[in-house]
Design a protein around this motif. Structure first.
Motif, PDB file in Angstrom:
ATOM      1  N   UNK A  27       0.835  -1.203   0.000  1.00 59.44           N
ATOM      2  CA  UNK A  27       0.000   0.000   0.000  1.00 59.44           C
ATOM      3  C   UNK A  27       0.872   1.256   0.000  1.00 59.44           C
ATOM      4  N   UNK A  28       1.959   1.233   0.776  1.00 58.46           N
ATOM      5  CA  UNK A  28       2.882   2.389   0.802  1.00 58.46           C
ATOM      6  C   UNK A  28       3.493   2.660  -0.567  1.00 58.46           C
ATOM      7  N   UNK A  29       3.654   1.609  -1.352  1.00 59.11           N
ATOM      8  CA  UNK A  29       4.235   1.755  -2.691  1.00 59.11           C
ATOM      9  C   UNK A  29       3.171   2.064  -3.748  1.00 59.11           C
ATOM     10  N   UNK A  30       1.918   2.203  -3.325  1.00 55.29           N
ATOM     11  CA  UNK A  30       0.864   2.582  -4.255  1.00 55.29           C
ATOM     12  C   UNK A  30       0.081   1.438  -4.866  1.00 55.29           C
ATOM     13  N   UNK A  31       0.268   0.229  -4.380  1.00 54.81           N
ATOM     14  CA  UNK A  31      -0.470  -0.918  -4.904  1.00 54.81           C
ATOM     15  C   UNK A  31      -1.730  -1.156  -4.070  1.00 54.81           C
ATOM     16  N   UNK A  32      -2.764  -1.680  -4.700  1.00 50.92           N
ATOM     17  CA  UNK A  32      -3.973  -2.085  -3.985  1.00 50.92           C
ATOM     18  C   UNK A  32      -3.981  -3.599  -3.886  1.00 50.92           C
ATOM     19  N   UNK A  33      -4.477  -4.096  -2.763  1.00 51.47           N
ATOM     20  CA  UNK A  33      -4.489  -5.543  -2.563  1.00 51.47           C
ATOM     21  C   UNK A  33      -5.867  -6.020  -2.117  1.00 51.47           C
ATOM     22  N   UNK A  34      -6.130  -7.262  -2.405  1.00 48.96           N
ATOM     23  CA  UNK A  34      -7.282  -7.967  -1.861  1.00 48.96           C
ATOM     24  C   UNK A  34      -6.724  -9.188  -1.160  1.00 48.96           C
ATOM     25  N   UNK A  35      -7.186  -9.443   0.061  1.00 51.93           N
ATOM     26  CA  UNK A  35      -6.657 -10.557   0.845  1.00 51.93           C
ATOM     27  C   UNK A  35      -7.788 -11.500   1.240  1.00 51.93           C
ATOM     28  N   UNK A  36      -7.460 -12.789   1.319  1.00 46.71           N
ATOM     29  CA  UNK A  36      -8.408 -13.735   1.896  1.00 46.71           C
ATOM     30  C   UNK A  36      -7.641 -14.851   2.584  1.00 46.71           C
ATOM     31  N   UNK A  37      -8.244 -15.380   3.636  1.00 44.14           N
ATOM     32  CA  UNK A  37      -7.593 -16.410   4.448  1.00 44.14           C
ATOM     33  C   UNK A  37      -7.482 -17.709   3.663  1.00 44.14           C
ATOM     34  N   UNK A  38      -6.384 -18.397   3.877  1.00 45.15           N
ATOM     35  CA  UNK A  38      -6.166 -19.714   3.286  1.00 45.15           C
ATOM     36  C   UNK A  38      -5.341 -20.517   4.280  1.00 45.15           C
TER      37      UNK A  38
END
Length: 109
Positions: A21-32
């Motif tokens: 996020x600090x580098x400007x990327x967006x993420x989606x996370x899910x548990x595995x």
């Protein structure tokens, strides 16, 4: 455009997400969860332009460090007990598993 699929150990996911996020990327996370150690992990999806793949992967590799852990194998449910190891063994955990795939179409609504 590319999709980076990163499987990260739960211990590293907050640092990894923050760094991306600090580098400007967006993420989606899910548990595995992992199969061998049955330990918690998180799968992160990161959409990036082609020229950003190396940067995003380098961030993940720098934050998600491999380490060793002592684990006691479970008793075998079936089969021969001759191969069962009844004492803790040291295994390498952590790091990041990265998959980079082409994206045919992307929409943000």
């Amino acid at each position: 455009m590319k999709l980076i699929i990163a499987v990260v150990q739960d211990q590293d996911v907050q640092k990894a997400n923050g760094a991306l996020i600090s580098a400007g990327f967006r993420t989606t996370r899910f548990a595995s969860s992992g199969g061998f150690l049955r330990s918690g992990s998180t799968t992160m999806l990161v959409g990036v332009e082609d020229d950003q793949v190396t940067t995003a992967c380098d961030i993940l590799k720098s934050v998600c460090q491999a380490r060793t852990k002592m684990v006691t194998p479970m008793t075998p449910m079936a089969g021969s007990v001759d191969s069962f190891i009844p004492f803790p063994v040291e295994v390498v955990v952590g790091g990041v598993n990265l998959f980079v795939v082409n994206i045919e179409r992307y929409e943000r609504a």
